[in-house]
Design an enzyme around this catalytic site. Sequence first.
Site, PDB file in Angstrom:
ATOM      1  N   HIS A  17     -17.998 -26.860  22.059  1.00  0.00           N
ATOM      2  CA  HIS A  17     -18.369 -25.722  21.224  1.00  0.00           C
ATOM      3  C   HIS A  17     -17.557 -25.660  19.938  1.00  0.00           C
ATOM      4  O   HIS A  17     -17.432 -24.581  19.339  1.00  0.00           O
ATOM      5  CB  HIS A  17     -18.224 -24.415  22.014  1.00  0.00           C
ATOM      6  N   HIS A 104     -15.247 -28.462  38.359  1.00  0.00           N
ATOM      7  CA  HIS A 104     -15.211 -28.780  36.929  1.00  0.00           C
ATOM      8  C   HIS A 104     -13.764 -29.073  36.527  1.00  0.00           C
ATOM      9  O   HIS A 104     -12.865 -29.090  37.370  1.00  0.00           O
ATOM     10  CB  HIS A 104     -15.814 -27.637  36.114  1.00  0.00           C
ATOM     11  N   ASP A 344     -27.742 -28.638  32.879  1.00  0.00           N
ATOM     12  CA  ASP A 344     -28.749 -29.502  33.492  1.00  0.00           C
ATOM     13  C   ASP A 344     -28.782 -29.301  35.001  1.00  0.00           C
ATOM     14  O   ASP A 344     -27.727 -29.394  35.653  1.00  0.00           O
ATOM     15  CB  ASP A 344     -28.437 -30.965  33.202  1.00  0.00           C
TER      16      ASP A 344
END
Length: 396
Positions: A17, A104, A344
Amino acid sequence: MSTFGKLFRVTTFGESHCKGVGAIIDGAPPGMELTENDIQPQLTRRRPGQSKLTTPRDEKDKVTILSGTEYGITLGTPIGLQVPNLDQRPHDYGEMDIYPRPSHADWTYLQKYGLKASSGGGRASARETIGRVAGGAIAQKYLKLTNNVEIVAFVSSVGKVAMPFVHELEDEEPVSAEFYDMLNNISQEEVDKDITRCPHPETAEKMKETIMQKSAEKDSIGGTVTCVIRNCPVGLGEPCFDKLEAVMAHAMLSIPATKGFEFGSGFQGTKIPGHLHNDAFVRKEDGTLGTKTNNSGGVQGGITNGENIYFRVAFKPAATISKDQETASYDGAWGTLAAKGRHDPCVAPRAVPIVEAMAALVIMDSFLQQQARKASAALLPSVEIHHSLLGVPPKK
């Protein structure tokens, strides 16, 4: 680190980002025609928002060449590439300040650096792979022009849905004749006909159903990508630590969400005896030696033998999902995380051009190393070499 390769080096930069992502490619040979049009098609195949099976994040991923070319010709100097991040939503990641996402990189990045990107996955995001794909596109063009190398990857399984004749076999052949035939003929155009990037229509439909079901459940599912490299020059790869398979494994397992790699016959090859697994040599029509079968996957002793190179990469389910997950916060308090953002449901279809790109980087770097070896050897005065060193029978 953020650099891959020795003579053909790709350094990627940028977070998910920030203002943009990109790459510096060092070692591209001078004198090759190169414009954004050579790179953009591969980035478009990788970009988000390309189908209903991918994240809806709408990024065009338009690349700009900043340096290293003039009048559309490579100069031999570093090629700088940049792609802007346009569809940013950092506010979607507010809960990431409270909870590290299960599986993650939030927690591990924090432990390593003492801080982490406040939105998205930072360098652990798939946005980082844009630089890889851009560098791989340059490598693919050079390899195609100089050696007619063809690199094609495709989705071979999603969850429990797998292409027939690709995975587990019932007989004593680790690789089927039908699979060999597909490796010889499959093209990127054929792969891209379906949004799953699976070239087997019946299997592709089942994959779509599986992915859409997981998406509706706010969940994710994993898959595998199979890749073939055709017309690779003989003699690439270094003995011992930099064997071609080892470097390829390094490249593939550096891609986000990868959890497994197998080369040639892979784990299936462990189930049969050596006399069935060995690739007998045969003389080809052009007079050179080749192998009757190709369980080795085009590499023997870590060095390419001229046959098709093929391997498979396993991708886990995407870690960020919108389904409620019970997990601990950063301070250890038990709670519930329902991640926002756009992600996704299955990363395998978009991973196809990334796998192709990393394969191209490995072959390109190995090719330049071998060319350097040949060029340096050619400078030496000629000497008489014993016939046994050349692998030829003695003259009678």
